[in-house]
Design an enzyme around this catalytic site. Sequence first.
Site, PDB file in Angstrom:
ATOM      1  N   HIS A 273       0.819  -1.221   0.000  1.00  0.00           N
ATOM      2  CA  HIS A 273       0.000   0.000   0.000  1.00  0.00           C
ATOM      3  C   HIS A 273       0.850   1.267   0.000  1.00  0.00           C
ATOM      4  O   HIS A 273       1.918   1.314   0.604  1.00  0.00           O
ATOM      5  CB  HIS A 273      -1.026   0.000   1.138  1.00  0.00           C
TER       6      HIS A 273
ATOM      7  N   ASP B 262       5.616   1.888   7.583  1.00  0.00           N
ATOM      8  CA  ASP B 262       4.248   1.468   7.216  1.00  0.00           C
ATOM      9  C   ASP B 262       3.627   2.497   6.278  1.00  0.00           C
ATOM     10  O   ASP B 262       3.038   3.456   6.734  1.00  0.00           O
ATOM     11  CB  ASP B 262       3.426   1.311   8.489  1.00  0.00           C
TER      12      ASP B 262
ATOM     13  N   GLU C  44      -5.255   1.585   2.155  1.00  0.00           N
ATOM     14  CA  GLU C  44      -5.173   0.378   3.001  1.00  0.00           C
ATOM     15  C   GLU C  44      -5.523   0.740   4.435  1.00  0.00           C
ATOM     16  O   GLU C  44      -6.237   0.023   5.125  1.00  0.00           O
ATOM     17  CB  GLU C  44      -3.765  -0.219   2.938  1.00  0.00           C
ATOM     18  N   GLU C  45      -4.994   1.882   4.866  1.00  0.00           N
ATOM     19  CA  GLU C  45      -5.161   2.271   6.275  1.00  0.00           C
ATOM     20  C   GLU C  45      -6.609   2.634   6.601  1.00  0.00           C
ATOM     21  O   GLU C  45      -6.985   2.699   7.766  1.00  0.00           O
ATOM     22  CB  GLU C  45      -4.222   3.433   6.621  1.00  0.00           C
TER      23      GLU C  45
ATOM     24  N   ASP D 195       3.866  -5.403   3.468  1.00  0.00           N
ATOM     25  CA  ASP D 195       3.460  -4.301   4.337  1.00  0.00           C
ATOM     26  C   ASP D 195       4.359  -4.315   5.576  1.00  0.00           C
ATOM     27  O   ASP D 195       4.285  -5.246   6.368  1.00  0.00           O
ATOM     28  CB  ASP D 195       1.987  -4.518   4.716  1.00  0.00           C
TER      29      ASP D 195
ATOM     30  N   HIS E  26       2.139   3.516  13.432  1.00  0.00           N
ATOM     31  CA  HIS E  26       1.047   4.498  13.335  1.00  0.00           C
ATOM     32  C   HIS E  26       1.278   5.744  14.207  1.00  0.00           C
ATOM     33  O   HIS E  26       0.324   6.322  14.726  1.00  0.00           O
ATOM     34  CB  HIS E  26      -0.315   3.844  13.646  1.00  0.00           C
TER      35      HIS E  26
HETATM   36 ZN   LIG Z   1       0.478  -0.984   6.439  1.00  0.00          ZN
END
Ligand SMILES: [Zn+2]
Length: 497
Positions: A261, A273, A305-306, A334, A433
Amino acid sequence: MAIWRSIAAFAAIFGAVVDGSALFPRYGHKGLVESGKLRKLIKADALRKRAEKLEDIAYRSPGKNRVIGSQGHEDTVDYIVNEIKKFPDYYTVSLQGVELAIGGGANVTANNNTIEAYSVTLGPSGHASGPLVSIPNLGCEESDFPDSLEGSIALIFRGICESGIKVGYAASKGAVGVIIYNNVDGSLEGYSLQKFEDPENPYVPTAGISQGAGESLVAQLDGGAEIIVDLITEAEVKTSYNINAQTKGGDQENVIHIGGHSDSVAAGPGINDNGSGSMSILEIATQLTRFSVKNAVRFSWWTAEEAGLLGATYYVMQLSQEEKDKIRLFLDFDMMASPNYAFQIYDGDGSAFNLTGPPGSAEAEAEFTRYFADIAKVNHTEIEFDGRSDYGPFLEAGIAAGGIACGAEGIKTEEEQAMFGGAAGVPYDVNYHEDGDTTNNLNYEAWIQMTRAISHMTATYARSFNSLPPRNATAARKRAATGYARFKNTARFQKWV
Ligand SMILES: [Zn+2]
């Protein structure tokens, strides 16, 4: 590079004069790709430059991120497209637009008191008001809801299932609006319903509030208070893009599909990420152009994706059965450079976690295992094949899938510390994140190993699918696919929604 161009030009002119096929090897003037040769071309320096590029892109964007709908994500897509378009003779590049209602601000009042709120991605703009009704349990089952919510606003706790399921149930019972309250500290800014709406049962305006604000409302309702909520949501519909690049060479009916992604979360630049996976496959796609392939290789960079695997979900939804059947295997990448990494292979054969993928998934896992154990000679572990990343929609469509990862918020065990170094009792990625997911967050030793593993898989299946089940076996499974919904009832998925 100059030498390259002249050889290609020579081949093109020569081929026009006489039929080149008799004069050049069977796979064209470039040698057929080999795992070892492709792996040798993967250099840490090239990966580092690409990571720095993505960080620049993120930091130039107002939110210092690459979240869907932002300048940072649009620039990421432009960068990848421009890089892959450097090889117009080698790849067919296409962009697939995905329309997304991206949430922004919301105005919520409860008995005329303002509550801090945000509208959610995939939720509509609108204005609703009515009495607030608290939904027991988590709202993941229809039985959690009263028979009628006509004209009311439903208050629902976040978690376990996609919030889109909860809003769908509330809307079907007649609710005119929904408020989701968080299950962890912090606001729900940047939150998504994670699931495209059912056109038969459209979403209603939905806002997200903090856990504290939600619990306070529940307590008041439990005490017998009547609460009238007024809710205004604003969403901006934007088109976001999946990028697909497929080799012009190779059997177009039998495709090895490699994806990752391109978007980040709102909190930060998302360099591990998933800057790492998306740049691994961009670098591999670049180096692959030095070779010919026997099977077509398709690279995809998924959007959103998130926000709930939306880009990949949309892509799979749009594929005809005939097109699905051409994908012999989809491999997902990922988080390839987690600072406290483990080399994790998706458990496609179900041996470790009892969730087995469609035929071909076990073989993909076996090939990754063979690579780590026999070729790279490094340790590896297995992780649950739970559909938590972009391979989820492929599993649901009965398409063989696999992949590797370095780990997210999970905690490294003592055994893993012995196998990979790093620190036990600490997440694989402490910056998962968070705004600290920058170029400084990357473990380059892990990243290069992972990128070489992807190179091995790409080269292996670009040469032959002989190690996979016959195409008919997987095609039958695809047609019989009824959905891998059970993949979503796992602890890992629960954390994520
Ligand atoms: Zn990811």
